[in-house]
Design a protein around this motif. Sequence first.
Motif, PDB file in Angstrom:
ATOM      1  N   LYS A 513      -1.079  12.976   6.911  1.00  0.00           N
ATOM      2  CA  LYS A 513      -1.892  11.748   5.816  1.00  0.00           C
ATOM      3  C   LYS A 513      -0.742  11.067   4.948  1.00  0.00           C
ATOM      4  N   ASP A 514      -0.289  11.686   4.272  1.00  0.00           N
ATOM      5  CA  ASP A 514       0.946  11.184   3.193  1.00  0.00           C
ATOM      6  C   ASP A 514       1.990  10.362   3.667  1.00  0.00           C
ATOM      7  N   ASN A 517       0.948   7.218   5.702  1.00  0.00           N
ATOM      8  CA  ASN A 517       0.121   6.401   5.384  1.00  0.00           C
ATOM      9  C   ASN A 517       1.206   5.288   4.363  1.00  0.00           C
ATOM     10  N   ILE A 520       3.331   3.306   6.258  1.00  0.00           N
ATOM     11  CA  ILE A 520       2.744   1.894   6.632  1.00  0.00           C
ATOM     12  C   ILE A 520       2.481   0.797   5.640  1.00  0.00           C
ATOM     13  N   GLU A 521       2.709   1.778   4.254  1.00  0.00           N
ATOM     14  CA  GLU A 521       3.395   0.785   3.169  1.00  0.00           C
ATOM     15  C   GLU A 521       4.666   0.917   3.330  1.00  0.00           C
TER      16      GLU A 521
END
Length: 761
Positions: A513-514, A517, A520-521
Amino acid sequence: GRAFNDSFVQKEKEKLSYDLVPMKNGGVGVKVMYMDEEHIFSVEQISAMLLTKLKETAESNLKKPVTDCVISVPSFFTDAERRSLLDAAQIVGLNCLRLMNDMTAVALNYGIYKQDLPAPEEKPRIVVFVDMGHSAFQVSACAFNKSKLKVLGTAFDPFLGGRNFDGKLVDYFCAEIKSKYKLDPKAKVRALLRLYQECEKLKKLMSSNSTDIPLNIECFMNDTDVSGKMNRSQFEELCADLLQRIEMPLLSLMEQTQLKVEDVTAVEIVGGATRIPAVKERIAKFFGKDVSTTLNADEAIARGCALQCAILSPAFKVREFSVTDATPFPISLLWNTEAEDTEGVHEVFSKNHAAPFSKVLTFYRKGPFELEAFYSDPNGVPYPESRIGKYVIQNVAAQKDGEKSKVKVKVRVNTHGIFSVSTASMVEPVKSEESEDVGVETEVESQDQRPIENSSDVMLLHQEEVRKMIFFFSPTQTNEKKGDQPPEAKKPKIKVKNVELPIEANLVWQLGKDLLNMYIETEGKMIMQDKLEKERNDAKNAVEEYVYEFRDKLSGPYEKFVCEKDLQGFSALLTETEGWLYEEGEDEAKQVYVDKLEDLKKLGTPIEMRYQEAEERPKLLEELEYRLQYYATIAGEFRNKDEKYIHIDEMEMMKVEKCVSEVVEWMNNAVSAQAKKSLDQDPAVHSSEIKGKLQELNNVCEPVVTQPKPKVDSPKEENPLNEQSDYKTEDMGDDDKNSEMPQQNGECHPSDQNTISMDLD
């Protein structure tokens, strides 16, 4: 979805013009220069960049934002590869409604428009779809009924495609160039890529022409031009081993589906490589019938995805069409049994099993346990890892009496074709007073029903079987059911409740997940950077365009509107700006280009304005003169007592005459002042002033001269003889004075009406 040390990745690495490097998580990274800095992007990020571009293209054409999509995927993709592609869509912010197998998309595109499909109760129509694209060969057999499609089976060769045929040509010409020109194209990646491009063009030309086709490349290596030639028969001989591989997937498909060649109604081919005549011939020969090309070879998959997206979207009304896909690889589950520390294994989804599909497995356990999912036939999967993932069913505990708890595990192949252990629940007995407050499950069990734990401590239930065995009732429904059952059907009943259990999944190749994310950023920042870069380039292009356009016009239509001194100065500035653009101004900030354009416009805009004024002014003055003459003529006719304007008030017409007089005086002064000005001077009167005067003239005069005449009511003719008469007597002239024409109720001679004698003398 592959590791860097994967043999497939290492083989592909040799053909690429860019560097592949390992990521920290063992995945594949691409080393590039971005914003003058070296960056390493994962393959998921690169895929996301491609999806971003496709998203922008769709949005620019649709003129609205895009969030939902359907993405096609090769039917032989494993769970790891499918999850990786979903991650790429998530990085972009796209909601992937479905990962759709290529061949299923083609079948949907084919079947949804067919109006002559057999009824559901009739024998289905069998169609085989063959797709050979750039890198893979896929085939599938599908059964069609009205508004229904079922994929019977799929087969593939993931390493046979158009690029393999290109590679044969490249190898041939590399050897020829080496012997003829003493050059080694494989020594330079860019030269090799150029040869690949030319060989691909040559292959396409040979598909439509059987004569010798030349291959010519200018300045190929070391400023040397190279040439060669090839014809279709040579090409087919060169690719004989590739052509032989075509039959293997076709044979595999027919064996899987237990179909005979005569069962196949049609064979549809798609994909660019199926245009090769030898490929068509092999497919047609295998099925003993001509292949069909009714589908768009390049767009069939994309159109199928678009149709699926429309079906899933509430915004579109699409005819109902059911799609049942097939699982490409058999999937099994492995677990440890508690009896003798042995392992239990069961194939939960066989090859070509219908998908999406769910099954329920029942285990008897006293504590948490682990399930491992894997592909049953590792040799049939084009992926080095046969494991799918491990699932730990947590919070399992023994019953109060120490017996094993009954645990139900639901496994599923979802719409994306991805396997998962979706839910798990533990069945607990419930006391009668507790059952009033909680939803309970009522099961019928006989005293002699006991699980067999040695050979198989798992019960496999299909969805239909689960529906038959398990019912959920409210308390009132339970009572009704009890009353409906005949006495002989009654058995001891145990009231139970289902307790949901958490599942910990450890999947092969899953982005954390990290990390997701962070991707995505990063993608969001790059999208914003792209937007800023586009604005910067637009500003730079605006300066360049202004320089070229204005310089051409200075020696053309603008030449008369600038004095010699200003012309020389402005031309020098344009030349200086052009040189700056390709030297120190090559890579400046957006504001620098905006300021440079403003400096140019300070000199260019007056020239452009004088030209535009000279173009518009004569037309506007001509229109103004015409309106003045028009209103002056009306005023003259009014003074001459013309009946058309006699109804206009005297004071109103005086306003018209006064306005016309003032505007005539203004126009004469303006024309006189402008006549004293040369073309390279600013005009004495502007078009906007003439438009204003024209508007003022029309506002004052038009309402007056267009006044309608007042309506005058004509006197009513009285009937002195009979005021109640339904008809009128009209003077018909001298010839008709002795005639009577009574009309009543639409009748010329009413027989039952009293006629009135009239003394016409």
